[in-house]
Design a protein around this motif. Sequence first.
Motif: not given
Length: 617
Positions: A164-187
């Motif tokens: 559904m999303a390119q890189d710029e939309q992916l973060i927002a979509l991740e937060r919507e679907r998983f309550a976290i984004d991949h950058n936060a999960l990295n840490l």
Amino acid sequence: MINEFNFHELKAAERLPSPSGTALAIVKLVQRDDATMQQVSQLVKIDPALSGRILRFVNSAGFGARRPIANVHDAVIMMGMQAVRNFALSLSLIGNNSTGNCAEFDYAAYWSQSLAMSVAIAAITTRERTVLPEESFTLGLLSDIGRLALATAWSEIYGECLTMAQDEQLIALERERFAIDHNALNLILLDDWGFPQIFLDALKLSLEPETTDTSRVARFASQLAFARQIARYCLADEIYRASLLTDLKTQANLHHLGETAVINFVDEVIEEWHEWGKLIEVNTNIQNSLPKATSAEAIFSGLDLLLVDDDTIMLTRLSKQFTEAGHRVEVCRSGESALQYVIDHKPQMVITDWHMKNMDGLALCKTLRTSGFGKNLYLIMLTASENEDALIEALDAGIDDYLTKPVSLRVLLARIRAGHRIVLLQQALEKESRDIQHYTAELAAANRRLRIMANTDILTKLPNRRYALDRLEQEWATAQRCKRPMSILMLDLDHFKSVNDTFGHDVGDQVLSHTAKLMKEASRTNDIVCRLGGEEFLIIAPNTSGNTALLLAERIRSSIEKNQYKELAQHQPITVSIGVASSMDDKLGWNELMKLSDQALYSVKRSSRNGVQLVTC
């Protein structure tokens, strides 16, 4: 959609990337306060592949060893315990996660870019020491591990996000679907694996705009951002590299690299990247072209569409436009053929004209909605009529959307995108339903296993005391209801204490298991053999009279006496005393019958042992 992210729950369920084998052993060892370099070296030597890669690393140009390192112990000392731990962790994660279940996630490109990042940051920190290059190498390799974690933990849902999303939309979509984004999960993951705080702070800062801060963390963050650009450049084809070069040169100025120097530096990184790819089996011959379009049409592409119309010109025009928008399009010229196509191929969306010969669009929609295979289809109706009654009739027939002709292509594409959201939500709900069914089945199976464990003796694998008493009550009720006889055998091994005292409890356990096996073999199919505890056993014999139960008891006693456990050849033979109680009426309860069999058992124990005795009532 995940309402609340729970890292520890995911970790406990083993749904996140994690090390294994030698790497896991090294990670656990280094966590101990008393761990030594010698112990770490010994673990590394167990794994020839890891040994070779560590030697290759310490002898690489990026590491900068002053002399060739020929043995693992020296290499471990040169790198340091933490660096070896991180290095082994990284290689283990690559080996365990080179492929996965998320079809939309490009695992090969992910690891290729991660390796490029690690080689780049090691080269950068070799030029300008903010942290040790051998430690920055590992951070570079795992700096985007959050993406892999999401693809591993929620493969289907994350695949939908990537579609559904390119890189710029992916973060927002991740937060919507998983309550976290991949950058936060990295840490979170790097922190859980014990990486230094400076690494976590720098990695977080590297994703933010440049600052004037000159601290060590800020300088390391700037290096990570530069390395990330180099990694993108490594994977780009020649056309895309040209578009990246300007930003790359701008970043290089911050690290004291001129225009010519940066080209030479990047060429060296690319050469080293390819060498490392061969060494750790990561494909570095992957290249990306120009970025994908970020238009709305590209973001919501990829539907399986069926167009239904008896107008060939309309079919050709719309089919061409939808294909260019990224959809997979099939066409049918009648309602009957469309119905058959839906049955055979199950498209995600049907766009149909209303007025067609034989089965028109309205009849097609009604038929689809009343059938199991068409209930979840997204249906769009096209018609020349703007009559309000016609719209109501179409909606009552089950359509999801309605457009009047002549159709505006932009409006129709927008309606398709809106429908796509509904289709994705529907698929997510269906997956959630399947997951619930799957988890319910797993829970039921787990509960069955727990019930079995709760009612099974761990040593002999026979039913335990809890099961024996419950089953005895059930069999007694059946015997009383059907007016059938029932017998109970109480068994006790003779002189068993001397076995434990002489040979130890391990041998005693083996004797108990051996004896339980003999009891089971000598019993009949309907007999229930249980272990009450210690050396005491109980056998429930349904529909069995006293004399028959006595024969059963004698057969068991004889089998145990003849088939001695081989480790006790020079010891007093193992024998068994058996008390039998049998009843034909309901004068006594099952517990009284059990007491009678117990009394008969101790009567045998008080006399000669190795015998049987019957009590009837």
